[in-house]
Design an enzyme around this catalytic site. Structure first.
Site: not given
Ligand code: ATP
Ligand code: MG
Length: 645
Positions: A46-47, A225-226, A256, A598
């Site tokens: 997402k981020t 975000d969040e 979350q 995490r």
């Molecule tokens: P959270 O809910 O914990 O905030 P999130 O959904 O925001 O998580 P991110 O932090 O954006 O997730 O991504 C998690 C990990 O996966 C990061 O290390 C990111 O670089 C990697 N990632 C996300 N998308 C891809 C992709 N398409 N290919 C490779 N790595 C990815």
């Molecule tokens: Mg995130």
């Protein structure tokens, strides 16, 4: 939907950046023409979608950086997002990226006069807020022990967007009346509190359509975000800026949502489709962060919550290591287990900075800090001070130093008027003068001055009591260290002052001090303790990459580490005592979900059969969350490596 390939002027770099995305992520990034919600589990990117989208918008000229508003939940998250952005595009100057508070403070600076404050207004923190409420309570003859509950009531109203003038406010209730007085008072100080930052901006937007129009026009794209942890006033603020959802992109995960105690309303994310009927909802299902066993354990645990949307989440990586669960005899052994496992991980080339200890409450850090110091492991306490750097701990340690060595003038300076006993600047000036003149310590100078008539009677009495306390404890060689510290805390009124305050912060300080009393039991005498302390405080500073992170579960949101340790999984510690009422247990379970997710490669969960909490041995049962973990994905460790083994 616009297709990246058809966009004129797209450069190869942004093509590259899109190439890394999966189909759903890609769709989320390039959808610019309607309200967009990305609703998906932890680690699904997402981020990453948010940052890539910002870079995509800038690189393709859809908007200037200054036309983009990106809101995150903490200053640290904002910093991280800025860094991630820099890796995608170096054209980020001027972008409005920060927390809701920071962004609102910036807007308010431009238009402060519209709500009757100056541009130089000051922002008061929770401490000041409480002081002012106490003042008011005194004036209206209400016991000040109510101050903290009234302060949080006022904050919750503000979270809900209810101002002191709001008709929804019961203005005849005691809290309602105090809210009104409080609001007038801080306005007369030309001050605003955190809640006001949003409310004032909302008020300006409501009363001055021209100003609102300006910001609506300015922010072409708004990214949040969040989103699951936004409160009502943040929601209102967003809705005003983007009434039809144009250019808005929110990402979040209902599993979350961990800030309801601070007024966050998960309903905001669940309502998105109703708010913007035209909205596009993207669900990301592939997790890129965690190995299979870790993800399996986290997903199964969170499935015990009844109140959730439920989502699919999978990973293509291998299963990796199972989540390892370690039972230890007590807290000391738990810390030893963690320290030794970290050593072993480090030997496997896992950097210290890629390791985190996730705790439920701040007081838990001490036991780990002690072990890490003993083992020479570098660490930092994220978002907080190291245990022995905390104000209340330094105060009591200064008392102990003075008792040990009255020539310690720094210690004397620190505590002679702590808690306040009326020994102010003019008395201190006399001590300094005599100490310089005769080349003696401040303590000796104070003793001599006490014998003269140089001090006012009230100051003299206070100083006499202070010196008598120190002298009497110096002579008591029979007392254990804990008893000395306890006497200081009680006789000086340090404990009772904190007890009276009754705030979350004072509660945290009391917990820390009780933890200090436990720590002191490990030392034979003052000399060894003082030596230990000086080593602790002088420990070399390491660069941030090379240190183990000790962090609360709440502030770990959004972050990721190679290895994590989830510690203190016992009923009463986690889930936390105060949350044991049923409706809060679900939020604690979400916190556990945030915690486990995490981890990229290794997750360890530990619990102690016996734990000394606040000077009392407790044998709490293991956390209910342990029994909610799936056997397929966890492994109970029987033994943990002993030193050298
Ligand atoms: P959270 O809910 O914990 O905030 P999130 O959904 O925001 O998580 P991110 O932090 O954006 O997730 O991504 C998690 C990990 O996966 C990061 O290390 C990111 O670089 C990697 N990632 C996300 N998308 C891809 C992709 N398409 N290919 C490779 N790595 C990815
Ligand atoms: Mg995130």
């Amino acid at each position: 939907m616009q297709q990246a390939g058809t966009i004129k002027g797209i450069n190869s770099e942004s093509n590259d950046m899109l190439g890394f995305l999966n189909a759903e992520q890609y769709e989320a990034v390039v959808t610019l023409d309607k309200a967009l919600l990305v609703l998906s589990g932890a680690g699904t990117g997402k981020t990453k979608v948010l940052t890539t989208k910002i870079a995509y918008i800038i690189e393709n000229g859809y908007a200037f950086p200054s036309q983009i508003l990106a809101v995150t939940f903490s200053n640290r998250a904002a910093r991280e997002m800025r860094e991630r952005l820099f890796n995608l595009t170096n054209n980020v100057d001027g972008i409005w990226l920060g927390t809701f508070h920071a962004v609102c403070a910036r807007i308010l600076k431009y238009h402060a006069d519209l709500v009757g404050i100056s541009r130089e207004f000051t922002i008061i923190d929770a401490d000041d807020q409480l002081k002012i409420i106490k003042q008011i309570l005194k004036e209206v003859n209400i016991d000040k022990k109510n101050a903290s509950s009234i302060a949080s009531k006022i904050s919750r109203w503000k979270d809900k967007g209810i101002t002191a003038k709001d008709s929804r406010l019961d203005a005849t209730s005691r809290e309602g009346k105090i809210y009104k007085i409080y609001q007038e008072r801080i306005a007369s100080y030309d001050s605003v509190d955190f809640g006001d930052l949003l409310l004032y901006v909302i008020e300006i937007f409501q009363k001055h359509p021209d100003v609102l129009q300006k910001y609506r026009g300015k922010f072409r794209y708004i990214l949040v975000d969040e989103y699951q942890d936004t409160n009502m006033s943040q929601y209102m603020w967003l809705r005003m800026l983007s009434p039809l959802g144009q250019g808005i992109c929110c990402v979040g995960d209902d599993d979350q949502a961990i800030y309801s105690w601070r007024g966050a309303e998960v309903g905001n994310i669940l309502r998105f489709e109703k708010d913007f009927p035209d909205a596009k909802i993207v669900r990301l299902e592939r997790n890129y962060r965690s190995k299979g066993h870790i993800l399996g354990a986290a997903s199964f645990l969170i499935s015990h919550n009844e109140n959730r949307l439920g989502k699919v989440i999978w990973t293509e990586t291998d299963q990796g290591e199972k989540v390892m669960v370690q039972r230890t005899y007590n807290g000391f052994e738990e810390a030893r287990f963690v320290a030794e496992t970290i050593r072993a991980l480090h030997q496997k080339d896992i950097k210290y900075g890629e390791i985190a200890i996730l705790m439920r409450a701040g007081f838990q850090s001490r036991e780990f800090e002690e072990r890490f110091m003993a083992y020479g492991l570098p660490y930092r306490v994220v978002g907080g001070l190291k245990f022995y750097e905390r104000q209340e701990i330094k105060d009591i340690v200064a008392y102990l130093r003075l008792i040990y060595q009255t020539n310690d003038s720094l210690a004397f300076e620190r505590v002679v008027n702590v808690p306040k006993r009326g020994i102010g600047a003019s008395a201190m000036a006399k001590f300094y003068a005599l100490s310089r003149e005769k080349n003696i310590s401040l303590y000796c100078a104070a003793q001599e001055i006490l014998k003269t008539g140089a001090l006012r009677p009230s100051v003299k009495i206070a100083l006499q009591e202070f010196l008598e306390l120190i002298e009497s404890l110096r002579l008591r060689k029979d007392l254990r260290l804990t008893e000395i510290a306890e006497t200081v805390l009680n006789r000086t009124g340090y404990f009772s002052a904190l007890n009276q305050e009754q705030t979350l912060e004072s509660q945290g300080k009391i917990e820390n001090l009780k933890e200090l009393l436990i720590a002191l039991e490990n030392f034979e005498d003052l000399a060894t303790f003082i030596e230990h302390i000086s080593l602790v405080v002088d420990s070399p500073k390491n660069s941030l990459d090379e240190v183990i992170n000790i962090i609360t579960l709440h502030s770990a949101k959004g972050l990721e580490f190679e290895a994590i340790f989830l510690v203190g999984w016992e009923e009463g510690v986690f889930p936390h005592n105060l949350s044991l009422k049923e409706e809060n247990v679900e939020e604690e379970r979400r916190l556990a979900y945030v915690g486990i997710t995490r981890a990229k490669k290794y997750a360890f969960i530990s619990y102690a059969l016996n734990r000394k909490i606040f000077n009392q041995w407790l044998s709490n049962s293991p956390s209910r969350f342990l029994s909610e973990l799936p056997n397929d994905h966890i492994c109970h460790i029987k033994h943990f490596p002993r030193p050298g083994g």
